[in-house]
Design a protein around this motif. Sequence first.
Motif, short mmCIF file in Angstrom:
data_model
loop_
_atom_site.label_atom_id
_atom_site.label_comp_id
_atom_site.label_asym_id
_atom_site.label_seq_id
_atom_site.Cartn_x
_atom_site.Cartn_y
_atom_site.Cartn_z
N THR A 176 42.89 43.89 16.77
CA THR A 176 43.87 42.95 16.23
C THR A 176 45.29 43.34 16.64
O THR A 176 45.70 44.49 16.46
CB THR A 176 43.79 42.90 14.70
OG1 THR A 176 42.48 42.44 14.32
CG2 THR A 176 44.83 41.95 14.13
N ILE A 177 46.01 42.36 17.17
CA ILE A 177 47.42 42.54 17.53
C ILE A 177 48.22 41.48 16.79
O ILE A 177 48.01 40.28 17.00
CB ILE A 177 47.66 42.39 19.05
CG1 ILE A 177 46.72 43.31 19.86
CG2 ILE A 177 49.13 42.66 19.37
CD1 ILE A 177 46.99 44.78 19.69
N GLY A 401 41.26 56.25 11.34
CA GLY A 401 41.98 55.72 10.19
C GLY A 401 43.40 56.21 10.06
O GLY A 401 43.99 56.13 8.98
N ALA A 402 43.98 56.70 11.15
CA ALA A 402 45.36 57.19 11.10
C ALA A 402 46.31 56.02 10.84
O ALA A 402 46.08 54.90 11.29
CB ALA A 402 45.72 57.88 12.41
N ASN A 419 41.10 53.49 16.26
CA ASN A 419 40.94 53.11 14.86
C ASN A 419 42.22 53.46 14.13
O ASN A 419 42.94 54.37 14.53
CB ASN A 419 39.75 53.86 14.23
CG ASN A 419 39.26 53.18 12.97
OD1 ASN A 419 39.93 52.29 12.44
ND2 ASN A 419 38.10 53.59 12.47
N GLY A 420 42.51 52.73 13.06
CA GLY A 420 43.72 53.02 12.31
C GLY A 420 44.73 51.89 12.39
O GLY A 420 44.43 50.80 12.89
N THR A 421 45.95 52.17 11.95
CA THR A 421 46.99 51.14 11.88
C THR A 421 48.32 51.71 12.37
O THR A 421 48.71 52.81 11.99
CB THR A 421 47.16 50.64 10.43
OG1 THR A 421 45.92 50.11 9.96
CG2 THR A 421 48.24 49.56 10.36
N ALA A 437 41.11 49.16 15.06
CA ALA A 437 42.54 49.39 15.24
C ALA A 437 43.33 48.12 14.99
O ALA A 437 42.88 47.01 15.32
CB ALA A 437 42.81 49.91 16.64
N THR A 438 44.53 48.29 14.41
CA THR A 438 45.43 47.16 14.17
C THR A 438 46.85 47.57 14.54
O THR A 438 47.36 48.59 14.05
CB THR A 438 45.40 46.71 12.70
OG1 THR A 438 44.08 46.32 12.34
CG2 THR A 438 46.35 45.54 12.48
N LEU A 439 47.47 46.76 15.40
CA LEU A 439 48.85 46.99 15.78
C LEU A 439 49.69 45.86 15.18
O LEU A 439 49.51 44.69 15.53
CB LEU A 439 49.01 47.01 17.30
CG LEU A 439 50.44 47.07 17.87
CD1 LEU A 439 51.17 48.32 17.38
CD2 LEU A 439 50.42 47.01 19.40
#
Length: 472
Positions: A176-177, A401-402, A419-421, A437-439
């Motif tokens: 996801t971006i 999950g960072a 993974n993480g945000t 992962a999400t940016l």
Amino acid sequence: MKRFKDESGASLVITLMTMVVLSILGITIGTLAIENVRLTRQEQDYQAAFYIAEAGLNEAYIEASDIIATNATLFNQSDSFFNQLTIDLTNQLHNKTYNHYEVNTGKQPTAQVQIERIEGSGDARAVRLLARGQIGQRTQTVRRDFIVKWNKIGVLPYIPPGTAGMIRTKMNLRTTINGDLYIGSGVSGAVELDWGTNFNGDLYAPDNYANDLIDYPNNYNNVPNIENYTFGDTFNQFDALINQFPVFNPPSETISNIQLQGGTNETITQSSDVFIEEISINSNRTLTIDTEGNDINIYLERLLVKQGMIEIVGGGTVNLYISERFQIGNRNGGGSSQLNTTAATDQLNVYYSGTESVQIGGGNAVNGSLFNKQADLSFGNGQSFTGFIVSGGDAITVSGGATTDGYFLAPKATFNFENGTINGFIAVQELITKGGATLNVSEVDTSQFPFGVGAGSGENKVEIIPEPTIID
């Protein structure tokens, strides 16, 4: 009774009395006129002395502003700037006399300036200028107070609003971006989209990009809109920032190694630069650094916070210069270490020049900014990082999950986002995302960017806030 009817001398008496009265009145009026002239001349002298004092004060204020502007170009730390500014203002302006004014009624006007005080700490100082104007024996004194404020502004090229990332050569997205992405290459397949990509934003590419710039699976219906944009010197400026990594110049003051393992916590009060070969913290111990309101540089060969905390108190900023090894948490995960989690983000800056990779994970938390000269970086296992990350290394991995709130500026790195945000912005050579992962684009206050020399945002590094002139 016999009456005298001869009144021939009455007119003479009346005339004499009238002359006496007129003479007294004339003398009185003359005296008043002379006194009025004298008072008017005094008032003019006092007024002229005021104008001379004000002129001298304005000249001194302009000179002080020039001294401040010059020193702002020479220093990148507030404590060094203010130390030199105090010296220069005192040496160049205190007890300075201006005497180039036009002679008035045969008297040479002068204005003498004094620096009455320079007070304050941290990122601001209050300065008071006094000017004493004099013409003959007449004097007037005026003063002006002003604040000199240090704005912590570093070097950043223009980053368009709404931008989540700028990638120089290639991106492979499976996540996801939320925000716009910029790609510096317009060749075929420079952007790969796979199932699981949720791109909520626009893609910006150079003019004349290839028709098949984006590679995506059949029946994929979430292809982003493409807009034209040319990077220009943007990545060159990111590269230049990496080259501004400071040269370590450890001071002569040295204190013994700090090793906390069991026993009690420790507090050090440090208001000046110092060299410590190693700081090692374990067993949930806490090292507190009291800056007493000063910005200080601590030079280290090794900082090993395997399980413990470093707290900063006193209001100043601590710059840690680490030359060999920087470790937060245990190498095999875990440790729950924390750096500066109880103070403001801009109170901790870490400069790491070693080659050994930096791994931050296992529930560890860092609230500050990192300038990494050349090592690879790894963030994972539920760690939290808040601040700016500038890296000259070849690889950055964010996984497990960072969570990171801030900027990643790593123009030479392949960025593996597994993974993480990330809430902020990334600038990297290549971006590879997958997993959960999400940016997210986040408008970060770049005025707090601590690295580099000069001001890239167009704002002033040093601000002068004047108050009105006052008769003292």
